[in-house]
Design a protein around this motif. Structure first.
Motif, short mmCIF file in Angstrom:
data_model
loop_
_atom_site.label_atom_id
_atom_site.label_comp_id
_atom_site.label_asym_id
_atom_site.label_seq_id
_atom_site.Cartn_x
_atom_site.Cartn_y
_atom_site.Cartn_z
N VAL A 15 -60.23 22.30 55.20
CA VAL A 15 -60.86 23.47 55.84
C VAL A 15 -62.35 23.39 55.54
O VAL A 15 -62.81 23.75 54.46
CB VAL A 15 -60.24 24.78 55.30
CG1 VAL A 15 -60.90 25.98 55.99
CG2 VAL A 15 -58.73 24.78 55.55
N PRO A 18 -63.99 28.06 56.15
CA PRO A 18 -62.96 29.07 56.38
C PRO A 18 -63.52 30.24 57.16
O PRO A 18 -64.72 30.39 57.33
CB PRO A 18 -62.54 29.48 54.97
CG PRO A 18 -63.74 29.21 54.13
CD PRO A 18 -64.41 28.00 54.73
N LEU A 28 -56.05 31.02 55.26
CA LEU A 28 -55.54 30.00 54.34
C LEU A 28 -54.07 30.23 54.02
O LEU A 28 -53.28 29.28 53.91
CB LEU A 28 -56.38 30.00 53.06
CG LEU A 28 -57.84 29.57 53.25
CD1 LEU A 28 -58.64 29.84 51.98
CD2 LEU A 28 -57.91 28.10 53.64
N PRO A 38 -54.03 23.51 52.11
CA PRO A 38 -55.48 23.51 52.33
C PRO A 38 -56.28 22.99 51.15
O PRO A 38 -55.97 23.26 49.98
CB PRO A 38 -55.80 24.99 52.56
CG PRO A 38 -54.48 25.67 52.77
CD PRO A 38 -53.49 24.87 51.99
N VAL A 40 -60.26 23.59 50.48
CA VAL A 40 -61.24 24.49 51.09
C VAL A 40 -62.66 24.13 50.65
O VAL A 40 -62.94 24.04 49.44
CB VAL A 40 -60.94 25.95 50.70
CG1 VAL A 40 -61.85 26.90 51.49
CG2 VAL A 40 -59.47 26.29 50.95
N THR A 60 -60.36 23.19 46.00
CA THR A 60 -61.65 23.44 46.63
C THR A 60 -62.59 22.25 46.44
O THR A 60 -62.44 21.45 45.51
CB THR A 60 -62.33 24.70 46.05
OG1 THR A 60 -62.55 24.51 44.65
CG2 THR A 60 -61.48 25.93 46.29
#
Length: 365
Positions: A15, A18, A28, A38, A40, A60
């Motif tokens: 992603v 977002p 998400l 995901p 992110v 992340t």
């Protein structure tokens, strides 16, 4: 996560940006519910509390999604790869990016990309088709928002709202009332270049102000399709440019529309007319528009532009110091409602793809 007994390799989605605000969590969660795990990118998530909530539940990263090289490295992810990709900004999915994201040496090959927006002109569609990568979008999701700003820019160009505000703040009442009485949409003829969802909504809005509407559409805009439109179908671009007080551009970026309106076309416009571009920068040549606005004998007298050839941190435009043009930072479709709608529609497109192709089931084998 590696694929071991009882722990199948997840179906991963990168992603890149977002949805905004709390909608990011909804988006998400919906991706996770589809079986897409995901990762992110937090680069454009500025709210510390939201960043913390995303970090608590999902993997992340933090990188510049507009950098082709950084994007490619993230999609390759040291050989792990991703099956899916999601963004809402104009991320550069070029041939090189797509080829490297689908290379045979990756554990996961990219097969699905989506943009939570109406267009995908920064995606190489030909390369995606050749490489077997499906492209999904959310057409029409931001039509009302873009039409709203389009009409706002028309009103500003006609009534001089921003200019008069600046003059008053500068202490000059006399300068602020120059050019009165002003033009208006009431009684004006508005020409729309394009016949998609944004043009349709714009036509409805300006009709409510008392404007007459002319429409120059695509070849698909036949007499039959035009019959229920709030406007008159015209045959040529020249008809719209020469016959209207306000001309607003609503076509996608393509080979056919690149440079559609240049110096020659601008000279066809009425003295005192207005040009609005909330579509794509490639459609209206910035240099030609800048020159036309500075020449009282050539083309429109005012313009408003929401799209530029160079945007973001690298923004530059010859229009930046043009006193006859109002600038807007490519935000026509950026409203909470529009972005929430676009996110929902893209998730629906992803769900349809997952269900039709068995993507998640294949990844877990």
């Amino acid at each position: 996560m590696s694929a071991t007994h009882g722990h199948p390799a997840p179906c991963r989605v990168l992603v890149v940006d977002p949805a905004l605000g709390e909608q990011a969590l909804t988006e998400l969660t919906a991706l996770s519910a589809l079986g897409l795990v995901p990762t992110v990118n937090l680069r454009r998530v500025t709210d510390p509390a939201l960043r913390a909530r995303i970090e608590a539940d999902w993997d992340t990263v933090d990188f510049d999604g507009f950098s082709e090289e950084e994007l490619t490295r993230r999609l390759e992810d040291e050989g792990r790869g991703y099956q899916a990709f999601k963004c809402h900004a104009g991320i550069p999915l070029t041939r090189n990016v797509l080829e490297r994201a689908t290379a045979g040496g990756l554990r996961r090959r990219l097969v699905l990309v989506g943009r939570a927006a109406a267009g995908s002109d920064t995606f190489d569609h030909a390369a995606a088709q050749r490489l077997g990568v499906a492209i999904r979008m959310a057409p029409g999701a931001n039509a009302a928002a873009v039409a709203e700003l389009t009409v706002s820019l028309m009103l500003d160009a006609l009534r001089g709202i921003a200019r008069r505000d600046r003059d008053l703040r500068g202490g000059s009442w006399s300068a602020a009332v120059e050019g009165l009485p002003a033009s208006s949409l009431d009684g004006a003829r508005v020409g729309l270049v394009g016949s998609g969802a944004v043009a349709r909504r714009t036509a409805e809005l300006v009709r409510a102000f008392g404007a007459e509407v002319w429409v120059f559409g695509s070849p698909r805009f036949t007499r039959e399709r035009a019959a229920d439109w709030p406007g008159r179908r015209v045959q040529t671009l020249a008809d719209v440019l020469a016959g209207c007080d306000v001309v607003s551009v609503h076509v996608p970026a393509s080979v056919e529309t690149e440079g559609l309106i240049g110096a020659e076309e601008l000279r066809l416009m009425r003295p005192g007319s207005v040009l609005i571009n909330t579509a794509r920068a490639s459609v209206v040549r910035e240099e030609a528009l800048d020159r036309a606005l500075r020449d009282p004998a050539s083309g429109p007298s005012r313009a408003a532009v929401d799209v530029f050839e160079s945007e973001g941190a690298r923004f530059s435009s010859v229009l930046a110091d043009n006193p006859y043009c109002t600038l807007s930072p490519h935000v026509a479709g950026t409203t909470r409602v529009a972005m929430r709608t676009a996110s929902h529609r893209l998730i629906e497109e992803f769900a349809r793809f997952v269900n039709e192709t068995g993507l998640v089931a294949r990844a877990s084998r």
